[in-house]
Scaffold this active site. Structure first.
Site, PDB file in Angstrom:
ATOM      1  N   GLY A  12       0.773  -1.235   0.000  1.00 49.78           N
ATOM      2  CA  GLY A  12       0.000   0.000   0.000  1.00 49.78           C
ATOM      3  C   GLY A  12       0.806   1.287   0.000  1.00 49.78           C
ATOM      4  N   ARG A  64     -13.838 -14.757 -11.510  1.00 50.58           N
ATOM      5  CA  ARG A  64     -13.498 -13.358 -11.804  1.00 50.58           C
ATOM      6  C   ARG A  64     -14.716 -12.457 -12.024  1.00 50.58           C
ATOM      7  NH1 ARG A  64      -8.963 -11.537 -12.942  1.00 50.58           N
ATOM      8  NH2 ARG A  64      -8.193 -13.518 -13.737  1.00 50.58           N
ATOM      9  N   ARG A  90      -4.569  -8.117  -9.895  1.00 49.85           N
ATOM     10  CA  ARG A  90      -5.584  -8.894 -10.607  1.00 49.85           C
ATOM     11  C   ARG A  90      -5.892  -8.223 -11.943  1.00 49.85           C
ATOM     12  NH1 ARG A  90      -8.985 -12.332  -8.067  1.00 49.85           N
ATOM     13  NH2 ARG A  90     -10.673 -11.730  -9.429  1.00 49.85           N
ATOM     14  N   ASN A 106      -3.846   2.598 -13.465  1.00 57.47           N
ATOM     15  CA  ASN A 106      -2.956   1.626 -12.831  1.00 57.47           C
ATOM     16  C   ASN A 106      -1.544   2.180 -12.848  1.00 57.47           C
ATOM     17  OD1 ASN A 106      -2.095  -0.897 -11.725  1.00 57.47           O
ATOM     18  ND2 ASN A 106      -1.409  -1.526 -13.763  1.00 57.47           N
ATOM     19  N   HIS A 108       2.445   0.774 -12.962  1.00 61.40           N
ATOM     20  CA  HIS A 108       3.217  -0.447 -13.222  1.00 61.40           C
ATOM     21  C   HIS A 108       4.704  -0.112 -13.179  1.00 61.40           C
ATOM     22  CE1 HIS A 108       3.976  -4.461 -14.698  1.00 61.40           C
ATOM     23  NE2 HIS A 108       4.865  -3.928 -15.525  1.00 61.40           N
ATOM     24  N   ASP A 140      -7.466  -1.302 -19.390  1.00 63.38           N
ATOM     25  CA  ASP A 140      -8.423  -2.044 -20.212  1.00 63.38           C
ATOM     26  C   ASP A 140      -8.268  -3.520 -19.860  1.00 63.38           C
ATOM     27  OD1 ASP A 140      -6.274  -3.063 -21.641  1.00 63.38           O
ATOM     28  OD2 ASP A 140      -6.495  -1.680 -23.323  1.00 63.38           O
ATOM     29  N   GLU A 173       7.320   6.138  -8.785  1.00 63.00           N
ATOM     30  CA  GLU A 173       5.898   5.746  -8.786  1.00 63.00           C
ATOM     31  C   GLU A 173       5.096   6.688  -7.897  1.00 63.00           C
ATOM     32  OE1 GLU A 173       4.895   1.592  -8.145  1.00 63.00           O
ATOM     33  OE2 GLU A 173       6.892   0.959  -8.730  1.00 63.00           O
TER      34      GLU A 173
HETATM   35  C1  GAR Z   1       4.246  -1.312  -7.023  1.00 58.07           C
HETATM   36  O1  GAR Z   1       5.593  -1.358  -7.377  1.00 58.07           O
HETATM   37  C2  GAR Z   1       3.368  -1.336  -8.257  1.00 58.07           C
HETATM   38  O2  GAR Z   1       3.921  -0.622  -9.333  1.00 58.07           O
HETATM   39  C3  GAR Z   1       3.318  -2.811  -8.545  1.00 58.07           C
HETATM   40  O3  GAR Z   1       3.178  -3.410  -7.288  1.00 58.07           O
HETATM   41  C4  GAR Z   1       3.808  -2.598  -6.309  1.00 58.07           C
HETATM   42  C5  GAR Z   1       2.811  -2.314  -5.200  1.00 58.07           C
HETATM   43  O4  GAR Z   1       3.445  -1.659  -4.138  1.00 58.07           O
HETATM   44  N1  GAR Z   1       2.222  -3.136  -9.414  1.00 58.07           N
HETATM   45  C6  GAR Z   1       2.286  -4.053 -10.376  1.00 58.07           C
HETATM   46  O5  GAR Z   1       3.268  -4.748 -10.565  1.00 58.07           O
HETATM   47  C7  GAR Z   1       1.025  -4.191 -11.214  1.00 58.07           C
HETATM   48  N2  GAR Z   1       1.252  -4.978 -12.381  1.00 58.07           N
HETATM   49  P1  GAR Z   1       2.573  -0.866  -3.071  1.00 58.07           P
HETATM   50  O6  GAR Z   1       1.525  -1.850  -2.548  1.00 58.07           O
HETATM   51  O7  GAR Z   1       3.561  -0.494  -2.000  1.00 58.07           O
HETATM   52  O8  GAR Z   1       1.958   0.324  -3.753  1.00 58.07           O
END
Ligand code: GAR
Length: 199
Positions: A12, A64, A90, A106, A108, A140, A173
């Site tokens: 989170g 799902r 998911r 999202n 990534h 999407d 991020e």
């Molecule tokens: C983050 O690095 C996010 O970019 C990645 O999971 C992590 C969550 O960290 N998401 C993905 O890989 C989605 N495909 P967080 O729970 O500390 O935000």
């Protein structure tokens, strides 16, 4: 006031950065719902500590389409304007995406379209790229594929481990997710083909 719904599965930290931006007025909105598919997600605890409405809707053993209907119903009941996936591990069904057209973001941890899916930072290291980063994109039903709102690049260093590279990317991020949310909520963007033009 616009209403944000957060979906998460774990730590989170992106959610926390968004909540900080809301508290600081960098995002003009309120967090109306924090939903986790995993009961043990640290993100749920953070939400509760901050007094934000947090619920767990467990996804284990739920098909799902059925699961996504539950999530959409919760988001609609909270009158959410924008859905932010923050480490929500998911794929979303087509119905979910259609329920919030161009209203789901999202983050990534790679420069998409490179390295979609799990362990993007490890994929980047193993591939040997010299630059990686992160991407905020509209969602999407395809994996990590929707129109790109913002990206940030970081160098990959010779002695990087997946952990050290992940930490460098994570700092970016936290910065660009809030920026992208502010742009989208303010309507400071338009779409041309699959290109998101930020005004
Ligand atoms: C983050 O690095 C996010 O970019 C990645 O999971 C992590 C969550 O960290 N998401 C993905 O890989 C989605 N495909 P967080 O729970 O500390 O935000």
């Amino acid at each position: 006031m616009k209403r944000i719904g957060i979906l998460l599965s774990g730590r989170g930290s992106n959610f926390e950065a968004i909540a900080d931006s809301v508290a600081a007025g960098r995002i003009e909105a309120e967090i109306a719902a924090v939903i986790s598919n995993r009961p043990t997600a640290r993100g749920l605890e953070i939400a509760r500590e901050r007094g934000l409405p947090a619920v767990c809707i467990p996804s284990k053993d739920v098909p799902r389409e059925e699961y996504d209907r539950l999530i959409v119903a919760e988001l609609k009941s909270q009158q959410v304007d924008l859905v932010c996936l923050a480490g929500f591990m998911r794929l979303l069904s087509a119905e979910f995406c259609q329920a919030f057209p161009m209203r789901i973001l999202n983050i990534h941890p790679s420069l998409l379209p490179a390295f979609p899916g799990l362990d993007a930072q490890k994929q980047a290291l193993e591939h040997g790229v010299k630059i990686s980063g992160c991407t905020v994109h509209f969602v999407d039903p395809q994996l990590d594929a929707g129109p790109i709102v913002l990206q940030a690049a970081v160098p990959v260093l010779e002695n990087d481990t997946p952990e050290s590279l992940s930490a460098r990317i994570l700092a970016e991020e936290h910065r660009i997710y809030s920026e992208a949310i502010a742009v989208v909520l303010a309507g400071r963007w338009r779409i041309e083909g699959r290109r998101v033009v930020v005004d």
